[in-house]
Design a protein around this motif. Structure first.
Motif, PDB file in Angstrom:
ATOM      1  N   GLY A 182       0.794  -1.218   0.000  1.00 53.70           N
ATOM      2  CA  GLY A 182       0.000   0.000   0.000  1.00 53.70           C
ATOM      3  C   GLY A 182       0.828   1.270   0.000  1.00 53.70           C
ATOM      4  N   GLU A 183       2.038   1.180  -0.508  1.00 57.64           N
ATOM      5  CA  GLU A 183       2.944   2.327  -0.509  1.00 57.64           C
ATOM      6  C   GLU A 183       2.764   3.236  -1.722  1.00 57.64           C
ATOM      7  OE1 GLU A 183       6.493   0.001   1.924  1.00 57.64           O
ATOM      8  OE2 GLU A 183       6.861   0.653  -0.132  1.00 57.64           O
ATOM      9  N   VAL A 184       2.015   2.778  -2.718  1.00 56.07           N
ATOM     10  CA  VAL A 184       1.803   3.566  -3.931  1.00 56.07           C
ATOM     11  C   VAL A 184       0.330   3.500  -4.327  1.00 56.07           C
ATOM     12  CG1 VAL A 184       4.137   3.283  -4.847  1.00 56.07           C
ATOM     13  CG2 VAL A 184       2.401   1.614  -5.433  1.00 56.07           C
ATOM     14  N   ASN A 185      -0.116   4.531  -5.014  1.00 54.70           N
ATOM     15  CA  ASN A 185      -1.440   4.516  -5.636  1.00 54.70           C
ATOM     16  C   ASN A 185      -1.238   4.108  -7.084  1.00 54.70           C
ATOM     17  OD1 ASN A 185      -3.227   5.395  -3.572  1.00 54.70           O
ATOM     18  ND2 ASN A 185      -2.427   7.456  -3.785  1.00 54.70           N
ATOM     19  N   ILE A 186      -1.957   3.080  -7.506  1.00 53.96           N
ATOM     20  CA  ILE A 186      -1.782   2.603  -8.878  1.00 53.96           C
ATOM     21  C   ILE A 186      -2.836   3.234  -9.791  1.00 53.96           C
ATOM     22  CG2 ILE A 186      -0.689   0.461  -8.160  1.00 53.96           C
ATOM     23  CD1 ILE A 186      -3.328  -0.988  -8.744  1.00 53.96           C
ATOM     24  N   THR A 187      -2.534   3.231 -11.070  1.00 55.45           N
ATOM     25  CA  THR A 187      -3.482   3.745 -12.057  1.00 55.45           C
ATOM     26  C   THR A 187      -4.557   2.705 -12.327  1.00 55.45           C
ATOM     27  OG1 THR A 187      -2.230   2.862 -13.920  1.00 55.45           O
ATOM     28  CG2 THR A 187      -1.662   5.107 -13.183  1.00 55.45           C
ATOM     29  N   VAL A 188      -5.634   3.151 -12.921  1.00 54.07           N
ATOM     30  CA  VAL A 188      -6.701   2.235 -13.314  1.00 54.07           C
ATOM     31  C   VAL A 188      -6.157   1.240 -14.336  1.00 54.07           C
ATOM     32  CG1 VAL A 188      -8.945   2.076 -14.471  1.00 54.07           C
ATOM     33  CG2 VAL A 188      -8.528   3.880 -12.801  1.00 54.07           C
ATOM     34  N   GLU A 189      -5.316   1.725 -15.229  1.00 48.15           N
ATOM     35  CA  GLU A 189      -4.717   0.849 -16.238  1.00 48.15           C
ATOM     36  C   GLU A 189      -3.921  -0.277 -15.568  1.00 48.15           C
ATOM     37  OE1 GLU A 189      -1.596   1.051 -19.992  1.00 48.15           O
ATOM     38  OE2 GLU A 189      -2.366   2.903 -19.143  1.00 48.15           O
ATOM     39  N   LYS A 190      -3.121   0.059 -14.558  1.00 50.36           N
ATOM     40  CA  LYS A 190      -2.329  -0.942 -13.844  1.00 50.36           C
ATOM     41  C   LYS A 190      -3.242  -1.931 -13.118  1.00 50.36           C
ATOM     42  CE  LYS A 190       1.510  -0.365 -13.884  1.00 50.36           C
ATOM     43  NZ  LYS A 190       2.382  -0.758 -15.004  1.00 50.36           N
TER      44      LYS A 190
END
Length: 73
Positions: free
Chosen positions: A43-51
């Motif tokens: 949970g250290e990053v916010n991912i894109t919808v694409e990812k």
């Protein structure tokens, strides 16, 4: 990061393990660096919808099924 990123990462980790992927094998199949997968799962990053869609495709599930319950309301 926030609670949603942490819960999303936990859901991805659980689904990855349930599907029998090691983190290395999953990263290779998804075309994502292994260290980045680790950061996603923690949970250290916010991912894109694409990812999210790329990850769901490898896990053979709907992207929405990886989202925390409170995010789908």
């Amino acid at each position: 990061m926030g609670e949603l990123a942490t819960m999303l990462g936990k859901n991805i980790r659980e689904k990855r393990k349930k599907n029998g992927f090691s983190q290395d094998a999953f990263a290779l199949a998804a075309g994502i660096d292994r260290s980045y997968i680790g950061r996603i799962e923690r949970g250290e990053v916010n991912i894109t919808v694409e990812k999210l869609y790329e990850i769901a495709a490898v896990l053979q599930c709907e992207p929405a099924s990886l989202l925390p319950a409170q995010a789908t309301r």
